[in-house]
Enzyme design. Structure first.
Site, PDB file in Angstrom:
ATOM      1  N   HIS A  93     -94.434 -43.363   0.276  1.00 25.28           N
ATOM      2  CA  HIS A  93     -94.989 -44.480   1.493  1.00 25.28           C
ATOM      3  C   HIS A  93     -95.637 -43.277   2.660  1.00 25.28           C
ATOM      4  O   HIS A  93     -95.106 -42.432   3.000  1.00 25.28           O
ATOM      5  CB  HIS A  93     -93.847 -45.320   1.950  1.00 25.28           C
ATOM      6  CG  HIS A  93     -94.547 -46.286   2.912  1.00 25.28           C
ATOM      7  ND1 HIS A  93     -94.564 -46.112   4.147  1.00 25.28           N
ATOM      8  CD2 HIS A  93     -94.745 -47.578   2.497  1.00 25.28           C
ATOM      9  CE1 HIS A  93     -94.837 -47.402   4.653  1.00 25.28           C
ATOM     10  NE2 HIS A  93     -95.086 -48.355   3.477  1.00 25.28           N
ATOM     11  N   GLU A 163    -102.092 -48.755   0.293  1.00 21.95           N
ATOM     12  CA  GLU A 163    -101.970 -49.378   1.390  1.00 21.95           C
ATOM     13  C   GLU A 163    -102.702 -48.761   2.339  1.00 21.95           C
ATOM     14  O   GLU A 163    -102.425 -47.333   2.804  1.00 21.95           O
ATOM     15  CB  GLU A 163    -100.383 -49.155   1.891  1.00 21.95           C
ATOM     16  CG  GLU A 163     -99.557 -50.028   1.075  1.00 21.95           C
ATOM     17  CD  GLU A 163     -98.202 -49.841   1.918  1.00 21.95           C
ATOM     18  OE1 GLU A 163     -97.690 -51.227   2.320  1.00 21.95           O
ATOM     19  OE2 GLU A 163     -97.651 -48.927   1.962  1.00 21.95           O
TER      20      GLU A 163
END
Length: 241
Positions: A93, A163
């Site tokens: 992430h 993302e």
């Protein structure tokens, strides 16, 4: 390809709050049009495991180390996630990369280790605003996928979550056109690497009012949702598109 709706709770929700959330969400989960996955904080993994027994809802950890146990202070064990009944581990992430300095080599080790345990890695990729404005998006994503999947087993499941870093928690959302273009690029990169069956999720300020438009874009197979997943009704609306 099945849709996947994943919730990244980051460092929110205590075990008590986790149980309360699932008490509400399980009543709404029947509307979901795909697989639903929750990534609670490490301290709430056991509460999630207990709450989700007997349901089709999946859960996993937000991070892990690439060894099952040892002198690794502060790390999470993917083996424990498996023992608790978890199915996924979120890897790479942007907050792990930016705040904790995780690089692609470490990400690759984690992906391979998680696959080896029979869990599914959800590999996060994405570019910064500066990289997008400098027309480096494709190169950045290609590098992250090439290196992050360098040790991955093509015969085992892997999920990719795109993302754009500039759209995480900022309220900024990539336009449907930007999402379509970038997801097509990601699909083509994955195809060249031999991972063309990997679902590609979009993340970055996904909310109930934009989810329906985003899910229609090519190669968008679901979402990785942050803030909007912390409220049961909000996330159930997203998972029902």
């Amino acid at each position: 390809m099945k849709k996947i709706f994943a919730a990244n709770w980051k460092l929110f929700k205590s075990p008590k709050e986790t149980r309360e959330f699932f008490g509400q969400f399980k009543e709404l989960a029947g509307k979901a049009t795909g697989e639903v996955v929750f990534f609670p904080s490490a301290i709430s993994l056991e509460a999630a495991s207990e709450s989700l027994k007997g349901t089709s809802i999946k859960f996993g950890a937000q991070n892990c180390y690439f060894q099952a146990q040892g002198a690794f202070t502060g790390e999470n064990s993917a083996q424990v996630v498996k023992d608790l009944g978890g199915s996924y581990v979120l890897i790479g992430h942007s907050e792990r990369r930016a705040i904790f300095g995780e690089g692609d080599a470490l990400v690759a080790d984690k992906v391979a280790f998680v696959q080896g345990l029979g869990l599914t890695p959800m590999l996060c990729i994405g570019e910064t605003l500066q990289e997008r404005e400098s027309a480096k998006t494709f190169r950045v994503l290609e590098t992250q996928l090439n290196l992050g999947l360098a040790k991955a087993d093509k015969t085992k499941p892997v999920v990719v979550a795109y993302e754009p870093v500039w759209a995480i928690g900022t309220g900024k959302v990539a336009t449907p056109e930007q999402v379509a273009e970038t997801h097509t690029d990601v699909f083509n990169i994955l195809k060249a690497l031999g991972f063309e069956t990997a679902p590609i999720l979009y993340g970055g300020s996904v909310k109930p009012d934009n989810a329906a438009g985003l899910i229609k874009q090519p190669h968008v197979n679901g979402f990785l949702v942050g803030g909007a997943s912390l409220e049961a009704k909000s996330f159930s609306e997203i998972a029902s598109v």
